[in-house]
Scaffold this active site. Structure first.
Site, PDB file in Angstrom:
ATOM      1  N   ASP A 142       2.466   6.455 -30.659  1.00  0.00           N
ATOM      2  CA  ASP A 142       1.536   7.478 -31.129  1.00  0.00           C
ATOM      3  C   ASP A 142       1.224   8.494 -30.038  1.00  0.00           C
ATOM      4  OD1 ASP A 142       0.192   5.523 -29.656  1.00  0.00           O
ATOM      5  OD2 ASP A 142      -0.835   4.718 -31.403  1.00  0.00           O
TER       6      ASP A 142
ATOM      7  N   HIS B 195      -6.375  -2.064 -36.228  1.00  0.00           N
ATOM      8  CA  HIS B 195      -5.294  -1.071 -36.311  1.00  0.00           C
ATOM      9  C   HIS B 195      -4.123  -1.458 -35.409  1.00  0.00           C
ATOM     10  CE1 HIS B 195      -7.224   1.534 -32.883  1.00  0.00           C
ATOM     11  NE2 HIS B 195      -6.221   0.868 -32.379  1.00  0.00           N
TER      12      HIS B 195
HETATM   13  C1  F6R Z   1      -1.569   2.398 -28.436  1.00  0.00           C
HETATM   14  C2  F6R Z   1      -1.909   2.040 -29.810  1.00  0.00           C
HETATM   15  C3  F6R Z   1      -3.146   1.283 -30.160  1.00  0.00           C
HETATM   16  C4  F6R Z   1      -3.609   0.304 -29.094  1.00  0.00           C
HETATM   17  C5  F6R Z   1      -4.926  -0.334 -29.529  1.00  0.00           C
HETATM   18  C6  F6R Z   1      -5.454  -1.294 -28.498  1.00  0.00           C
HETATM   19  O1  F6R Z   1      -0.370   3.137 -28.389  1.00  0.00           O
HETATM   20  O2  F6R Z   1      -1.193   2.401 -30.672  1.00  0.00           O
HETATM   21  O3  F6R Z   1      -2.923   0.565 -31.365  1.00  0.00           O
HETATM   22  O4  F6R Z   1      -2.637  -0.682 -28.898  1.00  0.00           O
HETATM   23  O5  F6R Z   1      -5.875   0.671 -29.763  1.00  0.00           O
HETATM   24  O6  F6R Z   1      -5.809  -0.572 -27.347  1.00  0.00           O
HETATM   25  P1  F6R Z   1      -6.144  -1.347 -26.006  1.00  0.00           P
HETATM   26  O7  F6R Z   1      -4.907  -2.045 -25.610  1.00  0.00           O
HETATM   27  O8  F6R Z   1      -6.504  -0.265 -25.018  1.00  0.00           O
HETATM   28  O9  F6R Z   1      -7.253  -2.260 -26.316  1.00  0.00           O
END
Ligand code: F6R
Length: 263
Positions: free
Chosen positions: A68, A139
């Site tokens: 993304d 998500h």
């Molecule tokens: C990142 C993405 C998101 C993250 C998710 C968790 O490219 O697509 O789905 O993996 O928001 O974020 P963190 O790892 O920072 O808790």
């Protein structure tokens, strides 16, 4: 779905890197990696970089596609995912920058940018292994609750919960973009293997929904229950709400050596 519970976050990173390395070694042509941003995969990238430095895997011919990109940041912004991928993935893993792509969140025609990204993934032969984190609201990518389970790369509005969670990367909440371009759930499901990592108690509820809840757009990550090769690697805190945690531990302990990738 394979669920592996590690004693701590560094074990999660090591094991995720081992799984990616296995897929890379097994690839019969240039491997295609799906890469995520955020905090969750950082230890896996560090562990992979160690494997590269030790000459155990070679990623110089690999392709990589990010999940993304924010919409609304200027190109080159340090928190744009193009920059984050460059500094945490492309450079440490020795990837060829010409073979690394992010969805083009800076495009003037954002509607066309989604299908163009899908076409680029297809032209590379499809993703061999997709590394994922999960948001506290379930998500994956930026497919927020109620995303279509068959969605493709497109523009999405970030949930308030996600903007608040990502505020830590910006000076003010106002600076966190409202929109993004994200691979869809259908796009992610096309990867031949998926590896999802999660650490910490803040992810425990999302992991419970994703692993043991119903398949529902209210917990987008639950779509992975339908994937034939999904590996979920989590630490004890993230596993805290799992009803069948003992079963997952037992299953992993008894796994035959030919099925393991951690050796
Ligand atoms: C990142 C993405 C998101 C993250 C998710 C968790 O490219 O697509 O789905 O993996 O928001 O974020 P963190 O790892 O920072 O808790």
């Amino acid at each position: 779905m394979e669920i592996i519970i590690c004693s701590d976050a560094s074990g999660v990173g090591e094991l995720a890197a081992a799984k990616l390395a296995r897929v890379v070694r097994d690839a019969t042509s240039a491997p295609v990696l799906g890469v995520a941003t955020g905090s969750s995969p950082l230890r896996a990238y560090l562990a992979l970089a160690r494997l590269v430095a030790a000459g155990k895997i070679d990623l110089s011919q690999a392709y990589a596609f990010a999940l993304d990109e924010y919409v609304g940041l200027p190109a080159g912004h340090p928190e744009s995912y193009a920059e984050v991928i460059r500094t945490t993935v492309t450079e440490p893993l020795g990837l060829d920058p010409a073979r690394v792509r992010c969805p083009d969140g800076f495009a003037t025609d954002l509607e066309a940018a989604g299908p163009a990204y899908e076409a680029a993934i297809k032209a590379a032969g499809g993703v061999d292994v997709q590394l994922l984190g999960v948001g506290a609201n379930g998500h994956i990518g930026f497919n927020e609750p109620t995303s279509s389970l068959s969605s493709r790369t497109r523009i999405k509005t970030l949930a308030t919960r996600t903007r608040l969670d990502n505020q830590r990367f910006f000076a003010h909440l106002d600076e966190v973009p409202n929109h993004c371009l994200t691979q869809g759930l259908g796009t992610i499901m096309d990867a031949r293997h998926v590896v999802l990592v999660a650490q910490g108690e803040s992810k425990a509820r999302a992991i419970r929904g994703l692993v043991e809840g119903p398949v529902t757009a209210m917990c987008p990550g639950s779509v992975l229950q339908l994937h034939p090769h999904a590996t979920i690697i989590i630490d004890e805190q993230a596993a805290r709400q799992l009803t069948l945690a003992d079963y997952y531990r037992d299953t992993y302990a008894k796994k035959p050596s030919w099925q393991r990738f951690d050796q």
